[in-house]
Design a protein around this motif. Sequence first.
Motif, PDB file in Angstrom:
ATOM      1  N   LEU A  11      51.106 112.803  49.356  1.00 38.16           N
ATOM      2  CA  LEU A  11      50.567 112.800  48.005  1.00 38.16           C
ATOM      3  C   LEU A  11      51.229 111.749  47.115  1.00 38.16           C
ATOM      4  CD1 LEU A  11      50.167 116.616  47.280  1.00 38.16           C
ATOM      5  CD2 LEU A  11      48.387 114.979  47.837  1.00 38.16           C
ATOM      6  N   GLU A  12      52.563 111.789  47.039  1.00 39.43           N
ATOM      7  CA  GLU A  12      53.258 110.858  46.158  1.00 39.43           C
ATOM      8  C   GLU A  12      53.178 109.421  46.669  1.00 39.43           C
ATOM      9  OE1 GLU A  12      54.433 111.426  43.149  1.00 39.43           O
ATOM     10  OE2 GLU A  12      53.556 113.420  43.430  1.00 39.43           O
ATOM     11  N   THR A  13      53.278 109.260  47.990  1.00 41.77           N
ATOM     12  CA  THR A  13      53.231 107.915  48.561  1.00 41.77           C
ATOM     13  C   THR A  13      51.885 107.257  48.301  1.00 41.77           C
ATOM     14  OG1 THR A  13      54.741 108.604  50.297  1.00 41.77           O
ATOM     15  CG2 THR A  13      53.529 106.558  50.665  1.00 41.77           C
ATOM     16  N   LEU A  14      50.805 108.007  48.535  1.00 41.00           N
ATOM     17  CA  LEU A  14      49.476 107.449  48.307  1.00 41.00           C
ATOM     18  C   LEU A  14      49.234 107.184  46.828  1.00 41.00           C
ATOM     19  CD1 LEU A  14      47.258 109.504  50.767  1.00 41.00           C
ATOM     20  CD2 LEU A  14      48.058 107.173  50.991  1.00 41.00           C
ATOM     21  N   LYS A  15      49.719 108.095  45.983  1.00 43.59           N
ATOM     22  CA  LYS A  15      49.538 107.900  44.551  1.00 43.59           C
ATOM     23  C   LYS A  15      50.210 106.600  44.107  1.00 43.59           C
ATOM     24  CE  LYS A  15      50.051 111.464  41.871  1.00 43.59           C
ATOM     25  NZ  LYS A  15      50.672 112.533  41.045  1.00 43.59           N
ATOM     26  N   GLU A  16      51.447 106.385  44.592  1.00 45.44           N
ATOM     27  CA  GLU A  16      52.183 105.178  44.232  1.00 45.44           C
ATOM     28  C   GLU A  16      51.473 103.926  44.739  1.00 45.44           C
ATOM     29  OE1 GLU A  16      56.571 103.122  45.004  1.00 45.44           O
ATOM     30  OE2 GLU A  16      56.206 105.219  45.557  1.00 45.44           O
ATOM     31  N   SER A  17      50.979 103.983  45.989  1.00 39.35           N
ATOM     32  CA  SER A  17      50.294 102.829  46.561  1.00 39.35           C
ATOM     33  C   SER A  17      49.011 102.509  45.799  1.00 39.35           C
ATOM     34  CB  SER A  17      49.972 103.077  48.038  1.00 39.35           C
ATOM     35  OG  SER A  17      51.147 103.159  48.801  1.00 39.35           O
ATOM     36  N   ALA A 237      47.468 113.730  57.898  1.00 34.62           N
ATOM     37  CA  ALA A 237      48.113 112.631  57.186  1.00 34.62           C
ATOM     38  C   ALA A 237      47.249 111.378  57.281  1.00 34.62           C
ATOM     39  CB  ALA A 237      49.498 112.370  57.785  1.00 34.62           C
ATOM     40  N   LEU A 238      46.682 111.152  58.452  1.00 36.95           N
ATOM     41  CA  LEU A 238      45.788 110.016  58.654  1.00 36.95           C
ATOM     42  C   LEU A 238      44.532 110.161  57.794  1.00 36.95           C
ATOM     43  CD1 LEU A 238      45.107 107.448  60.201  1.00 36.95           C
ATOM     44  CD2 LEU A 238      44.353 108.847  62.112  1.00 36.95           C
ATOM     45  N   VAL A 239      44.048 111.388  57.650  1.00 39.94           N
ATOM     46  CA  VAL A 239      42.872 111.648  56.818  1.00 39.94           C
ATOM     47  C   VAL A 239      43.162 111.297  55.356  1.00 39.94           C
ATOM     48  CG1 VAL A 239      41.420 113.485  55.866  1.00 39.94           C
ATOM     49  CG2 VAL A 239      41.805 113.353  58.332  1.00 39.94           C
ATOM     50  N   TRP A 240      44.375 111.619  54.899  1.00 38.96           N
ATOM     51  CA  TRP A 240      44.743 111.253  53.525  1.00 38.96           C
ATOM     52  C   TRP A 240      44.629 109.737  53.331  1.00 38.96           C
ATOM     53  CZ3 TRP A 240      45.239 113.820  49.186  1.00 38.96           C
ATOM     54  CH2 TRP A 240      45.547 115.186  49.216  1.00 38.96           C
ATOM     55  N   ALA A 241      45.143 108.997  54.284  1.00 40.77           N
ATOM     56  CA  ALA A 241      45.077 107.536  54.185  1.00 40.77           C
ATOM     57  C   ALA A 241      43.625 107.067  54.171  1.00 40.77           C
ATOM     58  CB  ALA A 241      45.841 106.900  55.348  1.00 40.77           C
ATOM     59  N   ALA A 242      42.802 107.628  55.061  1.00 35.64           N
ATOM     60  CA  ALA A 242      41.394 107.229  55.136  1.00 35.64           C
ATOM     61  C   ALA A 242      40.643 107.607  53.867  1.00 35.64           C
ATOM     62  CB  ALA A 242      40.732 107.889  56.349  1.00 35.64           C
ATOM     63  N   ALA A 243      40.941 108.800  53.337  1.00 37.87           N
ATOM     64  CA  ALA A 243      40.258 109.258  52.125  1.00 37.87           C
ATOM     65  C   ALA A 243      40.632 108.394  50.930  1.00 37.87           C
ATOM     66  CB  ALA A 243      40.599 110.719  51.860  1.00 37.87           C
ATOM     67  N   ARG A 347      35.201 110.957  44.114  1.00 39.58           N
ATOM     68  CA  ARG A 347      34.188 111.725  44.826  1.00 39.58           C
ATOM     69  C   ARG A 347      34.228 111.454  46.325  1.00 39.58           C
ATOM     70  NH1 ARG A 347      27.641 111.242  43.932  1.00 39.58           N
ATOM     71  NH2 ARG A 347      27.028 112.938  45.319  1.00 39.58           N
ATOM     72  N   SER A 348      34.300 110.166  46.686  1.00 41.55           N
ATOM     73  CA  SER A 348      34.338 109.810  48.103  1.00 41.55           C
ATOM     74  C   SER A 348      35.621 110.338  48.750  1.00 41.55           C
ATOM     75  CB  SER A 348      34.250 108.299  48.267  1.00 41.55           C
ATOM     76  OG  SER A 348      34.187 107.944  49.622  1.00 41.55           O
ATOM     77  N   PHE A 349      36.717 110.282  47.997  1.00 39.47           N
ATOM     78  CA  PHE A 349      37.996 110.814  48.483  1.00 39.47           C
ATOM     79  C   PHE A 349      37.844 112.292  48.858  1.00 39.47           C
ATOM     80  CE2 PHE A 349      42.024 112.942  47.854  1.00 39.47           C
ATOM     81  CZ  PHE A 349      42.974 112.075  48.387  1.00 39.47           C
ATOM     82  N   MET A 350      37.241 113.075  47.955  1.00 32.03           N
ATOM     83  CA  MET A 350      37.072 114.510  48.197  1.00 32.03           C
ATOM     84  C   MET A 350      36.204 114.792  49.410  1.00 32.03           C
ATOM     85  SD  MET A 350      36.661 116.541  44.604  1.00 32.03           S
ATOM     86  CE  MET A 350      35.525 115.394  43.870  1.00 32.03           C
ATOM     87  N   VAL A 351      35.121 114.046  49.511  1.00 28.51           N
ATOM     88  CA  VAL A 351      34.185 114.265  50.617  1.00 28.51           C
ATOM     89  C   VAL A 351      34.854 113.991  51.964  1.00 28.51           C
ATOM     90  CG1 VAL A 351      32.056 113.442  51.700  1.00 28.51           C
ATOM     91  CG2 VAL A 351      32.120 113.866  49.238  1.00 28.51           C
ATOM     92  N   MET A 352      35.537 112.852  52.050  1.00 29.72           N
ATOM     93  CA  MET A 352      36.237 112.508  53.288  1.00 29.72           C
ATOM     94  C   MET A 352      37.297 113.548  53.622  1.00 29.72           C
ATOM     95  SD  MET A 352      35.488 109.610  54.952  1.00 29.72           S
ATOM     96  CE  MET A 352      36.970 108.802  55.526  1.00 29.72           C
ATOM     97  N   LEU A 353      38.051 113.937  52.613  1.00 24.27           N
ATOM     98  CA  LEU A 353      39.137 114.898  52.820  1.00 24.27           C
ATOM     99  C   LEU A 353      38.612 116.216  53.364  1.00 24.27           C
ATOM    100  CD1 LEU A 353      42.238 114.831  52.252  1.00 24.27           C
ATOM    101  CD2 LEU A 353      41.735 116.065  50.143  1.00 24.27           C
ATOM    102  N   GLN A 354      37.591 116.740  52.726  1.00 24.52           N
ATOM    103  CA  GLN A 354      37.056 118.038  53.125  1.00 24.52           C
ATOM    104  C   GLN A 354      36.384 117.976  54.493  1.00 24.52           C
ATOM    105  OE1 GLN A 354      35.444 120.431  49.989  1.00 24.52           O
ATOM    106  NE2 GLN A 354      33.772 121.192  51.268  1.00 24.52           N
TER     107      GLN A 354
END
Length: 380
Positions: A11-17, A237-243, A347-354
């Motif tokens: 969460l924090e790493t992706l937010k920072e990036s 974790a990979l899904v977070w990156a993709a989302a 929106r796309s982030f949520m869809v991919m994540l779910q």
Amino acid sequence: MADVLKSLNLLETLKESMEKNNISDIRDAMEDMLISRINIAVAGDRSAEKASFINSLRGLGQNDEGAAYVPPSAAPEELAVFPNPKHPDFRLWDLPSIPSNSCFEAEKYIERFKILRYNAVIITFTESPSVNSVAVWREARSLQKETVYFVLLASMKDTEKTLEMKKIASLEVLKAEGVPLPKVFLVYPSALEKLDFSKFLEVMRGDLPEIRAHALLLALPAFSNSLIHQKKDAFKALVWAAASLSGGVSAIPVPLVASMVDATVALRILMKAQISLCLDDDSLLRLARQRGLDPSRLKGLRTCALSVEVSKSEVKRRLAEAEKETNTASKRLVELAMPRHARSVSRSFMVMLQALNTAIDDMGADAEKVVAMVTDGSPF
């Protein structure tokens, strides 16, 4: 290569990036995980146990195509490489036996076989470690190579009592040679779910850089529920990156384009998951042959369509379904994960994540059923 994955909690790493607009860092990390690039050297006498160990790490039995065997095809003084048939960038290097003569020079062995270039080095033996193998360990450590391990391979004739005696004797040898806090991992070559291999894997993953630890985890065969759970965490974790990438490419919404990108990325991740969880037909056929089971019984355990075949139509169906079912809880999760300025494109982030997390859970459940049947429900 930017290493943006410091832990499974992204969460924090992706937010920072994302705040820094470092989309390329996230993309690099995702690609590295999907490739699963890792090289491991296996030293020690070229025995049936060593060949079996190399095969098991690749999900192969001794009669499978590409399996290591005894006597090896390589000359005694040459190294041999064994790529994983499903993860070709995961390579196991069979190093020649460490000589037992008194004039042996560990530094020359290390230099000749490029010990320092491997991500990890496993020194195997079936009785106790030789003095010269300890010399190799000591020299590697002096060169700042931390990922070097001693593994005692159990043979068919071993009993619980003889194995315990061998382990105690091995530790005494290491102590006598001045190895501080010596560790010996006891491994049953043809059944990695037994003995100390899970503990060994945990130690090795802790010593490796995060990306390489993920690569190792995703490339190993799914032989226990514990390992399946770890694989699921890694894929999430990979899904977070993709989302997060999906959210990035959707910043300027173009009809159909974003969803096409999403489907392509999702397809790659889920194809990797199917292979990593050993749910594809080839993996199940090999597993059934190794354990003396009817392949149709293992195949029949797959209730998730993606476990059977990762098709573009099924991936798109799941993405469309997730888009309809995105709920308040998911939106709140996005608010926590995304920087404020990026929430408008979440929106796309949520869809991919779910969609992908649900798919990983469904496939993981099928993998657990396969493991339960193969091991006859024994605990891990």
